[in-house]
Design an enzyme around this catalytic site. Structure first.
Site, mmCIF file in Angstrom:
data_model
loop_
_atom_site.group_PDB
_atom_site.id
_atom_site.type_symbol
_atom_site.label_atom_id
_atom_site.label_comp_id
_atom_site.label_asym_id
_atom_site.label_seq_id
_atom_site.Cartn_x
_atom_site.Cartn_y
_atom_site.Cartn_z
ATOM 1 N N ASP A 237 32.540 67.745 37.984
ATOM 2 C CA ASP A 237 31.962 67.124 39.174
ATOM 3 C C ASP A 237 30.443 66.964 39.074
ATOM 4 O O ASP A 237 29.746 67.872 38.590
ATOM 5 C CB ASP A 237 32.291 68.062 40.359
ATOM 6 C CG ASP A 237 31.788 67.545 41.679
ATOM 7 O OD1 ASP A 237 32.380 66.602 42.216
ATOM 8 O OD2 ASP A 237 30.783 68.094 42.194
ATOM 9 N N GLU A 305 32.028 63.166 35.794
ATOM 10 C CA GLU A 305 31.587 62.253 36.856
ATOM 11 C C GLU A 305 30.070 62.120 36.809
ATOM 12 O O GLU A 305 29.345 63.070 37.068
ATOM 13 C CB GLU A 305 31.983 62.804 38.238
ATOM 14 C CG GLU A 305 31.632 61.824 39.347
ATOM 15 C CD GLU A 305 31.267 62.478 40.674
ATOM 16 O OE1 GLU A 305 30.930 63.681 40.706
ATOM 17 O OE2 GLU A 305 31.302 61.770 41.682
HETATM 18 C C1 GLC Z 1 31.198 64.700 43.726
HETATM 19 C C2 GLC Z 1 32.486 64.675 44.525
HETATM 20 C C3 GLC Z 1 32.146 64.509 45.959
HETATM 21 C C4 GLC Z 1 31.312 65.697 46.400
HETATM 22 C C5 GLC Z 1 30.102 65.875 45.506
HETATM 23 C C6 GLC Z 1 29.508 67.234 45.670
HETATM 24 O O1 GLC Z 1 30.525 63.495 43.764
HETATM 25 O O2 GLC Z 1 33.325 63.674 44.032
HETATM 26 O O3 GLC Z 1 33.288 64.401 46.768
HETATM 27 O O4 GLC Z 1 30.894 65.520 47.722
HETATM 28 O O5 GLC Z 1 30.403 65.756 44.139
HETATM 29 O O6 GLC Z 1 30.313 68.202 45.052
#
Ligand code: GLC
Length: 617
Positions: A237, A305
């Site tokens: 993440d 991500e």
């Molecule tokens: C990522 C997740 C999102 C979350 C953020 C903080 O972007 O996909 O849903 O709010 O990280 O963890």
């Protein structure tokens, strides 16, 4: 040499030159893909656990619900699924604020329920990927509480700072102008420690300090803990937020917003994509590879991500010395750069931009949506686009990642201000929350047409159900003669054919409104050809062999058969189609198949010319 001979040579030369032009410029060379590892051939599916299936009637999805529905995942042909966080959490950011990295949120079940889920997934041959949230914990995590109280060894687990002297005699001003992702200062004052802590997301999500080697080791041990429980990989993440400028310098305004509290207001040159980030990713790769070496089994896969520029995203795959990192740096280009006004040429540009950065020996991936974005069908103009986008995501060689509900054409539901739960919406105002809230894509999954769409047996749901569930649901679409779900299943079935694992492929725009993907393999004269054509316009469009051949450096028989047709098509599987005279209906999408007649037209032309030169010289 007579003047006639010289003249003839000149003509021949010019012709040869023309041939090479045609092969290299007018017709694009096809790209090559060759894959072997399990994940490179797979369709992946994202489950947002809170909204997938509720087994106990409390209106909140849970692990037992997911276990019950694993046969559904199997039936749609995906091979792996990733779970948004299921860990213990106060739910300030719906699971992305974790108070225990090693336990399960009681609303979702127990560790035993997780083990049962994993065992069932194993039985069905489905791989399970966990979300790993390294950037921050919850402020209710034991580490944060110890750090806030300056317990020895924990003082530097988070990013603390005194702040700058200001007008208030009791409390300094924040150290700098950094803002959190959901709006407001990224610094929060702790009355206990009398210092500020950094939180790049919600104030209940304090940033862990990756310049502390103890934190690095703690988080590696979290990976090892879940690897011991048998997980098949991790989705990492918000990875590009891991490090910040150690001098805590102010970020410059970006010019993109007038509101200094909004994240778009600043250019994030000191809080995102810091150079240390990729090294951390390579270290996690090493943990996963070492685990495989010690314990055997298949590759543990890593998805990352990062909404960064493409040159940065590319470095997640590997560095210049080929040190390995993420298997799948998520490709968000289709989300970022396509919308309902896009032309076929935009599809080509966006797709090529990704293909151009994938290093040799690595594989592309295609993400159409997730729990943070508007749903793909809505972004692209409505439910009629669901099949067409599935055709794009699933016809392109590489890994496809489907967000729950895309396969049945679920669309956004505009949740009212009163019902809004997402902090990204709640931290704004009743007049502009819809621009920021992520709830519209998080409404409960639509299983059937019973009350609450079969998501729960209870009378309430944590977010409202989209009223379109009466027809946009799994049960209805399984029974219908054609449906988004059936289209999706056929598309994913095709991916099991060898031509997906070793192939030549290319993408093209046919005029403004038709986008095409061709896929074939060698030896060309024996290989089948798949041609995906989608008409993104609300009007009929004629496609001709000439237009297709001029885009791809390949030609094939004009008589093809329909392998998959969108719901909007009047054609069915097995129908014959002639590329000499093909009229695509509004929003029609087709995957066509031809037998063996494949020739590299341009190459052939070049060869012919070289041969002529040889004869005439
Ligand atoms: C990522 C997740 C999102 C979350 C953020 C903080 O972007 O996909 O849903 O709010 O990280 O963890």
């Amino acid at each position: 040499m007579t003047p006639a001979v010289v003249g003839r040579r000149r003509v021949v030369f010019l012709l040869a030159l023309l041939g090479f032009q045609l092969s290299g410029v007018v017709c694009e060379e096809l790209r090559k893909l060759s894959v072997s590892d399990w994940w490179e051939k797979s369709g992946f599916y994202q489950i947002y656990p809170r909204s997938f299936k509720d087994s106990n009637g409390d209106g909140i999805g849970d692990l037992k619900g997911i276990t019950q529905k694993l046969p559904y995942l199997k039936s749609i042909g995906v091979k792996a699924f990733w779970l948004s966080p299921i860990y213990k959490s106060p739910m300030a950011d719906f699971g992305y604020d974790i108070s225990d990295f090693r336990d399960i949120q009681p609303e979702y079940g127990t560790l035993q329920d997780f083990k049962d889920l994993k065992a069932e997934a194993n039985k069905l041959g489905l791989k399970l990927i966990m979300d790993f949230v390294p950037n921050h914990s919850s402020d209710e995590h034991e580490w944060f509480q110890k750090s806030e109280n300056r317990v020895a060894g924990y003082e530097d687990y988070y990013v603390w700072h005194d702040g700058k002297p200001g007008d208030d005699p009791n409390q300094n001003d924040p150290p700098n102008n950094w803002v959190e992702a959901f709006r407001g200062s990224a610094w929060r004052w702790s009355n206990i420690r009398k210092q500020y802590y950094l939180h790049q997301f919600h104030y209940k999500q304090p940033d862990l300090n990756y310049r502390n080697s103890k934190v690095v080791e703690e988080m590696k041990n979290v990976l090892r803990y879940w690897l011991d429980l048998g997980v098949d990989g991790f989705r990492i993440d918000a990875v590009n937020w891991l490090f910040e400028d150690s001098q805590l310098r102010d970020e410059p305004p970006s010019g993109e917003s007038d509101d200094p509290l909004r994240p778009e207001y600043l250019s994030h040159i000191y809080t995102r994509d810091m150079p240390e980030t990729t090294d951390m990713v390579y270290q996690w790769r090493a943990v996963m590879d070492e685990y495989k070496q010690q314990h055997g089994g298949d590759t543990r896969v890593m998805m990352t991500e990062s909404w960064s520029n493409l040159d940065i995203v590319a470095t997640y795959y590997e560095d210049v010395n080929k040190r390995q990192g993420s298997n799948m740096p998520f490709n968000f280009q289709l989300i970022l750069h396509l919308n309902k006004n896009s032309k076929a040429s935009n599809f080509k540009t966006v797709i090529d931009s990704w293909l151009n950065i994938v290093p040799d020996q690595h594989v592309a991936n295609w993400v159409l949506g997730n729990h943070d974005q508007r749903r793909v069908a809505s972004r692209m103009g409505g439910e009629h686009m669901a099949d067409l986008m599935a055709m794009v995501g699933l016809s392109l060689p590489g890994v496809s990642v489907t967000y729950q509900g895309e396969e049945i054409g679920m669309t956004d539901y505009e949740v009212s201000w009163e019902d809004t739960k997402d902090p990204a919406g709640c931290q704004t105002s009743p007049t502009d929350y819809q621009k920021y809230s992520r709830d519209p894509a998080r409404t409960p999954f639509q299983w059937d047409n019973s009350s609450k769409a079969g998501f729960t047996s209870g009378s309430t749901t944590w977010l409202p159900v989209n009223p379109n569930y009466l027809t946009v649901n799994v049960d209805y679409q399984e029974k219908a003669s054609n449906s988004h779900l059936k289209v999706f299943k056929k598309l994913i079935e095709l991916r099991d054919e060898d031509i997906f694992h070793d192939c030549l492929y290319g993408v093209m725009a046919v005029g403004d409104n038709v986008f095409g993907i061709v896929r074939t393999t060698t030896p060309l004269h024996e290989a089948p050809v798949y041609l995906t054509l989608i008409n993104i316009a609300n009007q009929a469009v004629n496609v001709t062999t000439q237009t297709i051949y001029s885009g791809f450096s390949v030609s094939f028989t004009s008589d093809m058969k329909v392998a998959v047709a969108s719901v909007s098509s009047k054609r069915s599987e097995g129908n014959s189609v002639s590329l000499n005279n093909l009229e695509l209906q509004p929003y029609e999408g087709l995957v066509l198949r031809a037998g063996a007649a494949v020739l590299m037209l341009s190459k052939l032309l070049s060869l012919l010319l070289v041969f002529t030169v040889f004869l005439l010289w």
